[in-house]
Structure formats: structure tokens, C-alpha cells
Design a protein around this motif. Structure first.
Motif, PDB file in Angstrom:
ATOM      1  N   LEU A 369       0.818  -1.216   0.000  1.00 52.69           N
ATOM      2  CA  LEU A 369       0.000   0.000   0.000  1.00 52.69           C
ATOM      3  C   LEU A 369       0.849   1.262   0.000  1.00 52.69           C
ATOM      4  N   SER A 370       2.157   1.124   0.195  1.00 47.91           N
ATOM      5  CA  SER A 370       3.045   2.288   0.324  1.00 47.91           C
ATOM      6  C   SER A 370       2.917   3.221  -0.875  1.00 47.91           C
ATOM      7  N   GLY A 371       2.667   4.505  -0.572  1.00 44.16           N
ATOM      8  CA  GLY A 371       2.619   5.521  -1.612  1.00 44.16           C
ATOM      9  C   GLY A 371       1.442   5.417  -2.562  1.00 44.16           C
ATOM     10  N   LEU A 372       0.378   4.746  -2.151  1.00 46.40           N
ATOM     11  CA  LEU A 372      -0.797   4.593  -3.030  1.00 46.40           C
ATOM     12  C   LEU A 372      -1.380   5.944  -3.423  1.00 46.40           C
ATOM     13  N   TYR A 373      -1.289   6.918  -2.509  1.00 47.42           N
ATOM     14  CA  TYR A 373      -1.877   8.239  -2.746  1.00 47.42           C
ATOM     15  C   TYR A 373      -1.262   8.925  -3.973  1.00 47.42           C
ATOM     16  N   LYS A 374       0.020   8.649  -4.231  1.00 49.82           N
ATOM     17  CA  LYS A 374       0.711   9.329  -5.323  1.00 49.82           C
ATOM     18  C   LYS A 374       0.272   8.819  -6.699  1.00 49.82           C
ATOM     19  N   THR A 375      -0.157   7.560  -6.740  1.00 44.90           N
ATOM     20  CA  THR A 375      -0.552   6.981  -8.031  1.00 44.90           C
ATOM     21  C   THR A 375      -2.069   6.928  -8.217  1.00 44.90           C
ATOM     22  N   GLN A 376      -2.810   6.718  -7.110  1.00 41.97           N
ATOM     23  CA  GLN A 376      -4.272   6.605  -7.194  1.00 41.97           C
ATOM     24  C   GLN A 376      -4.914   7.395  -6.047  1.00 41.97           C
ATOM     25  N   ARG A 434      -2.051   2.971  10.894  1.00 45.20           N
ATOM     26  CA  ARG A 434      -0.777   2.559  10.316  1.00 45.20           C
ATOM     27  C   ARG A 434      -0.924   2.327   8.807  1.00 45.20           C
ATOM     28  N   LEU A 435      -2.061   1.739   8.406  1.00 46.64           N
ATOM     29  CA  LEU A 435      -2.322   1.536   6.972  1.00 46.64           C
ATOM     30  C   LEU A 435      -2.468   2.874   6.257  1.00 46.64           C
ATOM     31  N   ILE A 436      -3.181   3.821   6.887  1.00 46.32           N
ATOM     32  CA  ILE A 436      -3.382   5.141   6.284  1.00 46.32           C
ATOM     33  C   ILE A 436      -2.045   5.873   6.161  1.00 46.32           C
ATOM     34  N   LYS A 437      -1.216   5.730   7.184  1.00 50.02           N
ATOM     35  CA  LYS A 437       0.128   6.340   7.147  1.00 50.02           C
ATOM     36  C   LYS A 437       0.939   5.773   5.988  1.00 50.02           C
ATOM     37  N   SER A 438       0.829   4.459   5.791  1.00 50.64           N
ATOM     38  CA  SER A 438       1.551   3.819   4.689  1.00 50.64           C
ATOM     39  C   SER A 438       1.041   4.318   3.335  1.00 50.64           C
ATOM     40  N   ILE A 439      -0.269   4.519   3.232  1.00 55.45           N
ATOM     41  CA  ILE A 439      -0.877   4.972   1.973  1.00 55.45           C
ATOM     42  C   ILE A 439      -0.414   6.380   1.611  1.00 55.45           C
ATOM     43  N   PHE A 441       2.081   8.533   3.383  1.00 50.68           N
ATOM     44  CA  PHE A 441       3.390   9.093   3.744  1.00 50.68           C
ATOM     45  C   PHE A 441       4.585   8.207   3.419  1.00 50.68           C
ATOM     46  N   ASP A 442       4.391   6.906   3.218  1.00 48.73           N
ATOM     47  CA  ASP A 442       5.526   6.040   2.901  1.00 48.73           C
ATOM     48  C   ASP A 442       5.906   6.165   1.428  1.00 48.73           C
ATOM     49  N   GLU A 443       7.189   5.973   1.185  1.00 50.92           N
ATOM     50  CA  GLU A 443       7.665   6.002  -0.192  1.00 50.92           C
ATOM     51  C   GLU A 443       7.270   4.705  -0.905  1.00 50.92           C
ATOM     52  N   PRO A 444       6.735   4.795  -2.113  1.00 53.92           N
ATOM     53  CA  PRO A 444       6.320   3.567  -2.823  1.00 53.92           C
ATOM     54  C   PRO A 444       7.513   2.676  -3.154  1.00 53.92           C
ATOM     55  N   ILE A 445       7.377   1.387  -2.833  1.00 51.27           N
ATOM     56  CA  ILE A 445       8.431   0.422  -3.153  1.00 51.27           C
ATOM     57  C   ILE A 445       8.288   0.003  -4.617  1.00 51.27           C
ATOM     58  N   ASP A 446       7.092  -0.394  -4.967  1.00 50.38           N
ATOM     59  CA  ASP A 446       6.783  -0.796  -6.343  1.00 50.38           C
ATOM     60  C   ASP A 446       5.295  -0.549  -6.537  1.00 50.38           C
ATOM     61  N   ASP A 447       4.940   0.315  -7.467  1.00 53.38           N
ATOM     62  CA  ASP A 447       3.547   0.748  -7.617  1.00 53.38           C
ATOM     63  C   ASP A 447       2.607  -0.418  -7.926  1.00 53.38           C
ATOM     64  N   LEU A 448       1.389  -0.324  -7.350  1.00 55.00           N
ATOM     65  CA  LEU A 448       0.331  -1.270  -7.704  1.00 55.00           C
ATOM     66  C   LEU A 448      -0.217  -0.914  -9.078  1.00 55.00           C
ATOM     67  N   ASP A 449      -0.832  -1.894  -9.735  1.00 51.26           N
ATOM     68  CA  ASP A 449      -1.500  -1.618 -11.004  1.00 51.26           C
ATOM     69  C   ASP A 449      -2.626  -0.611 -10.782  1.00 51.26           C
ATOM     70  N   ILE A 450      -2.781   0.319 -11.711  1.00 49.32           N
ATOM     71  CA  ILE A 450      -3.884   1.280 -11.630  1.00 49.32           C
ATOM     72  C   ILE A 450      -5.207   0.526 -11.787  1.00 49.32           C
ATOM     73  N   ILE A 451      -6.171   0.809 -10.891  1.00 50.30           N
ATOM     74  CA  ILE A 451      -7.471   0.148 -10.984  1.00 50.30           C
ATOM     75  C   ILE A 451      -8.216   0.686 -12.198  1.00 50.30           C
ATOM     76  N   SER A 452      -8.368  -0.143 -13.208  1.00 48.16           N
ATOM     77  CA  SER A 452      -9.049   0.268 -14.444  1.00 48.16           C
ATOM     78  C   SER A 452     -10.519  -0.135 -14.452  1.00 48.16           C
ATOM     79  N   ASN A 453     -10.918  -0.901 -13.435  1.00 49.80           N
ATOM     80  CA  ASN A 453     -12.293  -1.391 -13.347  1.00 49.80           C
ATOM     81  C   ASN A 453     -13.199  -0.278 -12.812  1.00 49.80           C
TER      82      ASN A 453
END
Length: 476
Positions: A369-376, A434-439, A441-453
Motif C-alpha cells: 500500500l506504500s505511496g498509493l496516494y501518489k498513483t491513485q 498505520r495503513l493510512i500512514k503507509s498509503i 506518507f511512505d515512499e512507494p516500493i513498487d507501484d500497484l497496477d492502476i485500478i481500471s475497473n
């Protein structure tokens, strides 16, 4: 043979209204779908899924049509009433949403089989029958119908060793639960001479002192039901099964069976055993405290979201059990309200988990979930609202639900229970935040696929909107 035909004909005309009760309709449709499924070769699982969705919608209509109807049916083995109809309606709404998730998200190849929707419908039939059960025997049969379908669904991914392992664990614990339930039932039948809730209630009202064997029998039944709802200390199967089962099956396990089991607990304890509320109230206090403590502390060291959600479920179960301790109408109402909020929070969370993929491969680690905010950013915002609601942060739906239950507990002078509930909620809030903090404020390790659905996006926004705005409807 002639007499048998006459008897069946008499029963048909005497209880002809039974032909449209949702359980019978769903069971008949499940059998019909089973017969037609082999003829639907291309994308058969999708067609069967949409047919199942239509069947669930029609069943909902049958429930709403008679929601204020009350009657004993099948010689008192089952009961139709407003309380049961409300919980059935909630189950059918949840079932429809889960089937829709199944049809719209990207599932592994092992799940793309028509048998999934058929087994799903059979388990729903069992849940509806559980809620309507007015006899320990009919309750046992309903529980087994639900459980047998769930055993298969948990191990549905045949090529996945983890899924098969989870299925075996769930089957062993479920079999143990069945044996415990039957033993408790046999003790009660030996004393009362009947398994009917009405007869047990009549027997209890004529007693001057409660036989010890009756309380022991009830304890065995409560232990069995505690295994079904994942109440601690009978929660041992929950984290492993939640993690090992396919995510869509975990979504089912964390929501609908819990509603059915609480319907059974309320109908069983408040009605036939209402005379010994002091005895079973003490048992529920132990189950509630242990569930809240284990659910809040056990999640702190988890690194997998599905395991964390298992402990979250245990914590919520402990909170809901508190409202049943007084055995009052207000307590039952607060449980029903909390279950609505609980199912929306869980469905929203698992909808996101179902769409968590990297390179089209499902992932469930918290670090993903790290850095999810930056991509989605939109999905991150919706997920954060749902997590805040699960943590009980005002003015979210989760806070409203917890506040209603705490008011009931305080009104019944169970202050120590309210204090424990608040403290465990504070601990539980840590791992949600802690999950919200990860979403965010944490630096993304490897981005998740963009939700296209788009369906998932709209529904996740809908769940978040509901949890955010429910405070605006005070008469809800």
C-alpha cells in the motif's frame, strides 16, 4: 401410496404460500442452474453469475413483500417474522454485491467456474434458513447446509496449496463445531424432551431453579456458535483461513455468515433461554472481552492485509457481542444497525483488496500500500475513509455504531465493559491508522497496477460516501 399423495396434496394447499418464500425459491433456482450449467460452455461462469444475481434480486422482492408478516411454518420448525426478514434482506444485499464483485474484478482462472455461483447460492440458502430456524434440529441442518458449501468454496482454488490447506483447516474446525453443537443439543433434549424453541421456552418458564445440565448444554451450543462467528478464544482458524482462501471467498466469510450467526444467537438466547440471561450473559461477557483484546492486540504484528482483516473481524465481533448481553430490544436494534455498518466497511475494504494487483498478480502485503496516494489519489481517499470508519473515528459510520452500543452498555451499568471496549478501540485504531500512514506518507516500493475497473471505483466511492455521510441521517 394413495394416502401419501393425499397428504402431500393437503400440505400443498394448507401451506401454499410457502412456495414463494425466498429459501425455497433460491433452493429450486440453485438446482435448475446446476442442471443448465453444463450446457453453457463459453464464459459459462459469467452467465451463471448474472443468473444468480437476478435470482438474488427476485428473492429480495419476496422478503420485502412480507417483511411485516409473522407466522410459524413447517410445524414450528421455522418462523417468518420482521426480525428475520430484516437480516435476510441484509444477507441478500450483501450476497448480490459479492456476486457482482466476482463478476467485475479480475479473478484467477481457478475461480472462473460456474460451480462457484451455485455453491454460493446454496450457502446463502443455509444462512437464510439459519435465521428462520425455530428448532435446534432445523438450526443444525441449516448450519450444515451453509458450512458444507463454504468448505468447498474456501478450497476452491484446487491448484493453490495454501487454499487447499485453508479448506482442510476450516473443515476440521467446522466438523468439531458440529459435534459440539450436537452434544449440547442432546443434553437439552434429554432434559426438556423437545428441541423446539417454543417448548424450551415453556419449560424454562415453569422452572424454579435451572438444572446444571441445561446450562452445560447451552454452553456447548454457544461454543459451537462462537466458532462460527470467530469469537475468541475460538478464533484459531480465522487468520489462516482468511489468508489462504481466495479473496472473494474471504469477502464472503467475513460478512454474511456473521450476520446469520448473530441472527441465530439473538433468536436462541433471548427467546427460549431468556429466563437464564444472568448465566449466558456472563459467558457473553467473557467472549466479548477476549475477542476485543485478542482482535486488537493480535493485529498489531500482522504484515498481510487479509490476516489483519481477520483480527479486525474478531475485534468487531467482540464489540457486537456486548450489545447482546443485556438481552433488551434496544440491544438487538443496536446490533442490527452495527451489522449494516460492519458489512459496508468490510465489503469496501475487500473490494479494494480484490483489485490489489501488481503486474496482474494479486498481492496482499501491507507494504504494497506504500505511496498509493501518489498513483491513485481517489482510491487512497476512499480507502482511508473506510479505514477511519473501521477505527471508529468520528463522524464515520463505525463511530456511530460503536457509540450506540456503548450507550446500551452504559445504560445497563456495565461500565467495566465499556472501559475495556474503549481501550481496545484505541489499540485497534493504531493498526488502521498505520495503513493510512503507509498509503499517504511512505515512499512507494513498487507501484500497484492502476485500478481500471470502473465498477469497482464507483462502488468503492459509494461505500466511502455511505460511511462518511451516515451521521447526516439521525433517524437511520
Amino acid at each position: 401410496m394413495k394416502e401419501l399423495y393425499s397428504y402431500i396434496q393437503f400440505q400443498f394447499f394448507r401451506e401454499r404460500e410457502l412456495l414463494i418464500i425466498p429459501e425455497i425459491f433460491l433452493a429450486i433456482c440453485a438446482v435448475i442452474i446446476l442442471f443448465i450449467s453444463p450446457f453453457l460452455k463459453k464464459e459459462g461462469f459469467t452467465k451463471i453469475g448474472y443468473i444468480s444475481l437476478i435470482v438474488l434480486f427476485i428473492s429480495q422482492f419476496f422478503i420485502l413483500k412480507d417483511i411485516f408478516y409473522s407466522k410459524l411454518i413447517f410445524d414450528g420448525f421455522f418462523i417468518i417474522d420482521s426480525f428475520g426478514s430484516f437480516l435476510k434482506s441484509l444477507i441478500l444485499i450483501g450476497a448480490g454485491l459479492i456476486i457482482f464483485f466476482y463478476l467485475t474484478v479480475s479473478n484467477p482462472k481457478s475461480l472462473r467456474r460456474s460451480e462457484f455461483s451455485i455453491l454460493f447460492l446454496i450457502s446463502v440458502v443455509g444462512m437464510l434458513l439459519m435465521i428462520s430456524s425455530n428448532n435446534l434440529l432445523s438450526l443444525f441442518m441449516s448450519m450444515e447446509l451453509q458450512s458444507l458449501a463454504l468448505y468447498i468454496l474456501v478450497s476452491f482454488s484446487r491448484d493453490d496449496f495454501v487454499s487447499s490447506e485453508a479448506g482442510v483447516k476450516y473443515f476440521i474446525i467446522g466438523s468439531l463445531s458440529t459435534c459440539i453443537f450436537l452434544f449440547g443439543t442432546s443434553l437439552i433434549y434429554g432434559l426438556v424432551g423437545s428441541t423446539s424453541f417454543s417448548e424450551i421456552s415453556l419449560f424454562m418458564s415453569d422452572l424454579y431453579s435451572t438444572p446444571t445440565m441445561l446450562i452445560i448444554g447451552l454452553i456447548f451450543i454457544l461454543v459451537s456458535l462462537s466458532l462460527k462467528i470467530s469469537a475468541a478464544p475460538f478464533h484459531m482458524w480465522t487468520p489462516d483461513v482468511y489468508q489462504g482462501a481466495p479473496s472473494i471467498v474471504t469477502t464472503l466469510l467475513s460478512t454474511l455468515p456473521k450476520i446469520a450467526a448473530f441472527g441465530v444467537l439473538i433468536r436462541l438466547l433471548v427467546y427460549p433461554f431468556g429466563e437464564i440471561i444472568i448465566d449466558w450473559g456472563k459467558i457473553l461477557i467473557i467472549l466479548s472481552i477476549s475477542s476485543m483484546l485478542i482482535g486488537s492486540l493480535g493485529a498489531l504484528r500482522q504484515t498481510d492485509i487479509k490476516r489483519l482483516m481477520a483480527y479486525s473481524t474478531i475485534n468487531h465481533i467482540g464489540f457486537i457481542l456486548m450489545a447482546l448481553i443485556p438481552g433488551s430490544e434496544d440491544g438487538i436494534t443496536s446490533i442490527c444497525i452495527y451489522l449494516i455498518f460492519y458489512i459496508t466497511m468490510n465489503l469496501g475494504m475487500f473490494l479494494f483488496i480484490l483489485n490489489m494487483q501488481r503486474d496482474q498478480v494479486s498481492v496482499t502485503a501491507i507494504k504494497d500500500l506504500s505511496g498509493l496516494y501518489k498513483t491513485q489519489p481517489l482510491m487512497a481517499g476512499c480507502l482511508s475513509i473506510i479505514l477511519f470508519s473501521m477505527a471508529g473515528i468520528p463522524p464515520m459510520a463505525g463511530f456511530i455504531g460503536k457509540l450506540i452500543i456503548l450507550n446500551i452498555i452504559i445504560d445497563n451499568n456495565l461500565f467495566f465493559l465499556a472501559i475495556i471496549a474503549v481501550l481496545t478501540s484505541v489499540i485497534a485504531a493504531f493498526y488502521y491508522i498505520r495503513l493510512i500512514k503507509s498509503i499517504f506518507f511512505d515512499e512507494p516500493i513498487d507501484d500497484l497496477d492502476i485500478i481500471s475497473n470502473n465498477h469497482s471505483k464507483y462502488m468503492l466511492c459509494g461505500f466511502a460516501f455511505f460511511n462518511l455521510t451516515v451521521v447526516l441521517y439521525p433517524q437511520f
